[in-house]
Each structure stands twice: as structure tokens, then as C-alpha cells.
Design a protein around this motif. Structure first.
Motif, short mmCIF file in Angstrom:
data_model
loop_
_atom_site.label_atom_id
_atom_site.label_comp_id
_atom_site.label_asym_id
_atom_site.label_seq_id
_atom_site.Cartn_x
_atom_site.Cartn_y
_atom_site.Cartn_z
N ALA A 1 -23.29 26.62 8.84
CA ALA A 1 -22.02 26.21 8.25
C ALA A 1 -22.07 24.73 7.86
N PHE B 1 -19.80 29.82 -4.98
CA PHE B 1 -20.27 30.48 -3.77
C PHE B 1 -20.44 31.97 -4.06
N TYR C 1 -25.87 31.13 3.34
CA TYR C 1 -25.02 30.54 2.30
C TYR C 1 -25.79 30.34 1.00
N LYS D 1 -23.53 34.59 7.12
CA LYS D 1 -23.84 33.21 7.52
C LYS D 1 -25.07 32.67 6.79
N ALA E 1 -24.15 24.12 4.75
CA ALA E 1 -23.50 24.66 3.55
C ALA E 1 -22.47 23.67 3.03
N VAL F 1 -16.23 28.71 4.44
CA VAL F 1 -17.24 28.70 5.50
C VAL F 1 -16.62 29.15 6.83
N ARG G 1 -16.35 32.85 6.69
CA ARG G 1 -17.67 33.50 6.77
C ARG G 1 -18.21 33.47 8.19
#
Lengths: 57, 305
Positions: free
Chosen positions: B133, B149, B187, B185, B136, B173, B176
Motif C-alpha cells: 500500500a 488504477f 497495484y 494488493k 502504491a 488503497v 484494496r
């Protein structure tokens, strides 16, 4: 047309005589989707799979 | 399954019967082949080299030489993973399948597809991959907004999001990270390409671009997918378009493919996706080419090769 009942709301659904196995029938009242299947020479419906995360092209 | 009048037979494996599968069956029958639709959900495979259609009786247990599914299978499952693993089983039985497992695996995963395009120097939008995360969000903040995305598995533009700012990125995020699917997870972030409100869908069959259409986004939509109400119009196949499509097809391993292309204002054509079980109803509605017939004819060439 073959007449069958929606398994969700019991509405009468019309399925074309030439429908093939796997064809999708949607109930116009409740929106339930069904797959056409043939069993013992008769058309029946089974609930169709719902859209999966990996569905597409 | 006995062979048709011209000596070849074909199975179209599906799990959700769409217009395309019925069209493929129709064209295969009209061309004189012994063709049939096979529901993937009824198939069972085993390590003993047999597969079985549970819809019929035990006499339908197929031999490992693949005779019962014919000389070739066109795999048309709407579920990526079902289609992918059925293809693996079919190939293990020696049954030629369109498309091949390696092609399905690459095209069904946007990360692998982008890597394949880049590896083969096919012009493609700059794309970034992160595996946490934190990274990303770092990538998005570093590159700036908007940025696109995309989930790495999925289609029809679902959950593809033009991310407008940092707050939106952090919200995506956060969501997700709460999803149970481990792929949530991974990305995938792609540059936001400045393009007209359309993209190009070209259909490659073997070594030919058989047709191409512009796809215009529906009113109020950014995404051009026909499944989201986009409209198709004929697109001329220029030498440049043909060249980039064939290079993209080769990059993923070839077969029957839907190539998605954007027209970047500065760089020209960019391939952003390659689709493995291409839907062609929209293209067929504005094309003079019989796409299904082209696919069936190609399948028969594969059999004879």
C-alpha cells in the motif's frame, strides 16, 4: 415458445423453442438470470452464475 | 464425436453463452465442420488422462487422444481462471486449444501483459507496479495526478479508476487492503494518456488484423468499453495500426486476440491491453468482415499445421 416459471418470483417466462443449453433467460420482473437446460426432452431453467471478479474477455 | 464432411471437428467451450459463441457455432456448421458447444461447467478432468461430460452418461468418458472434443477447441469461457485452467487440462491431453495456455495467462493478467508488451518494444503507456500500500501511494504521489488504477485481473473496465488526487488514491488503497483476494494488493498504475474520447479495438486472427473499430465512450463515461455502453464505428487499418497490432499479438504469443489501442496526442498509437477471449459483437455490427468465420477458418489452419 415454452412457458416456464421464474424460480424467484414465479412469473411466467417464455423460452424460445430453439433455445440451446447455456442460453441465458432473464426474468423481466425480478431480474433473475437463468441458464436454459434440456432434460428428458424438456426445457428447464437453472440459476445462472453471477458475475465474477475474473469475468471478461 | 465423429468428423464432419471435410474431416475436421471443433468444440467451442463456454461457461456463459454469448452471441459470439453461437455465432462461432453457426459459422463452423455452415463451413461444413462437425461443431458443438460444450459447457465448461460440465467438464471434469483427471490425471488419468480422461475428461468427462457430467451431463451425459458414462459412455461419454473421453479418450485421452482428444477425439471426443474434436480436432481443436476454441476456449471461450467468460471466467478467466476457469478458461485458463481448462486450457491447461486440454493441452495436457494433447488437444490443440485457441488460445494457448501461455497466451491466456499473459493476456488475463494486466501486469504480465504490460511486461510482455514492453519486453517486445510494443509502444505502451508507462505502467508501474507496487506490492504494498505504501509504495502504491508513493508511486502515485511521485508521478502526479491523474493516474489510472487498474485491477490486474478483470475486464470490461470494471474497477478501472482515473485517480484524481492523493485523497482518492489513499481511499482506493485502503479499500484494496481490506479485500480478501491477494491480487487486490498487487497495484497496477498506468499513466493517464491524453487521447480523444475513443480508443481502437483491433481483432487479430493469426497473422492478420481482420478488422478494427473505434470505440467511443458513452455519454458521461470516460471508459470506452462496449460493455459500458460505448459505441463502435469502423476504423481504417493503416499500415501503422496493422504493424503495432501484429507486434502486440506476437508479444503475447499470438492467436485470436483483441488489441486495445489509444491514440496519444504526442506519441501516436499505444497498446494498453490485449484480450484473450475477445468479444466481437460490437465490432461485427459495423464491420463487413465475418469475424466468426475468420476465427473458425484460423482454427482449422491450426489443426492442419
Amino acid at each position: 415458445m415454452v412457458k416456464v416459471r421464474c424460480l424467484e418470483c414465479d412469473r411466467e417466462l417464455n423460452v424460445p423453442d430453439d433455445a440451446v443449453d447455456g442460453e441465458i433467460v432473464t426474468c423481466p420482473d425480478c431480474g433473475a438470470n437463468y441458464e436454459v437446460t434440456h432434460s428428458d426432452g424438456k426445457i428447464t431453467l437453472k440459476p445462472a452464475e453471477s458475475i465474477g471478479e475474473d469475468w471478461g474477455e | 464425436m465423429s468428423n464432419g464432411s471435410n474431416g475436421t471437428s471443433i468444440s467451442i467451450v463456454f461457461d456463459r453463452l454469448r452471441w459470439e459463441e453461437k455465432e462461432l457455432l453457426d459459422k463452423a456448421l455452415k463451413l461444413g465442420y462437425n461443431a458443438r458447444l460444450v459447457d465448461a461447467k460440465d467438464l471434469v478432468f483427471s490425471t488419468d488422462g480422461i475428461l468427462k461430460d457430467t451431463n451425459t452418461n458414462t459412455s461419454s468418458i473421453y479418450k485421452p487422444d482428444g477425439i471426443s472434443l474434436g480436432d481443436i477447441v476454441i476456449q471461450r469461457c467468460i471466467s478467466h481462471y476457469r478458461g485458463l485452467y481448462i486450457t491447461a487440462c486440454l493441452e495436457s491431453l494433447g488437444i490443440p486449444t485457441i488460445n494457448r495456455y501461455s497466451v491466456a495467462e499473459t493476456c488475463g493478467n494486466k501486469l504480465l501483459c504490460s511486461l510482455a508488451l514492453a519486453k517486445h518494444d510494443v509502444p505502451t503507456p508507462s505502467t508501474y507496479f507496487a506490492f504494498s500500500a505504501e509504495k502504491a501511494i508513493d508511486i502515485a504521489n511521485g508521478l502526479g495526478y491523474p493516474i489510472v488504477f487498474k485491477p490486474i485481473v478483470g475486464s470490461w473496465g470494471r474497477l478501472v479508476i482515473p485517480v484524481k488526487d492523493r485523497e482518492m488514491m489513499e481511499s482506493i488503497v485502503e479499500m484494496r487492503e481490506e479485500m480478501p483476494n491477494p491480487l487486490s494488493k498487487i497495484y497496477y498504475l498506468q499513466e493517464y494518456v491524453r487521447r480523444p474520447p475513443r480508443d481502437i479495438r483491433a481483432i487479430v486472427v493469426g497473422d492478420r488484423v481482420v478488422t478494427a473499430v473505434y470505440r467511443y465512450a458513452a455519454e458521461g463515461e470516460w471508459k470506452t468499453n462496449i460493455a459500458r455502453g460505448g459505441k463502435a464505428e469502423p476504423c481504417p487499418i493503416s499500415k501503422e495500426l496493422e504493424d503495432i497490432c501484429l507486434r502486440a499479438a506476437a508479444a503475447v504469443g499470438g492467436g485470436v486476440l483483441g488489441i486495445d489501442i489509444m491514440e496519444d496526442e504526442a506519441r501516436g498509437l499505444l497498446v494498453h491491453e490485449v484480450n484473450n477471449t475477445v468479444e466481437f459483437r460490437g465490432a461485427a455490427s459495423v464491420s463487413s468482415i465475418d469475424i466468426a468465420q475468420e476465427i473458425v477458418s484460423y482454427a482449422m489452419k491450426v489443426v492442419r499445421a
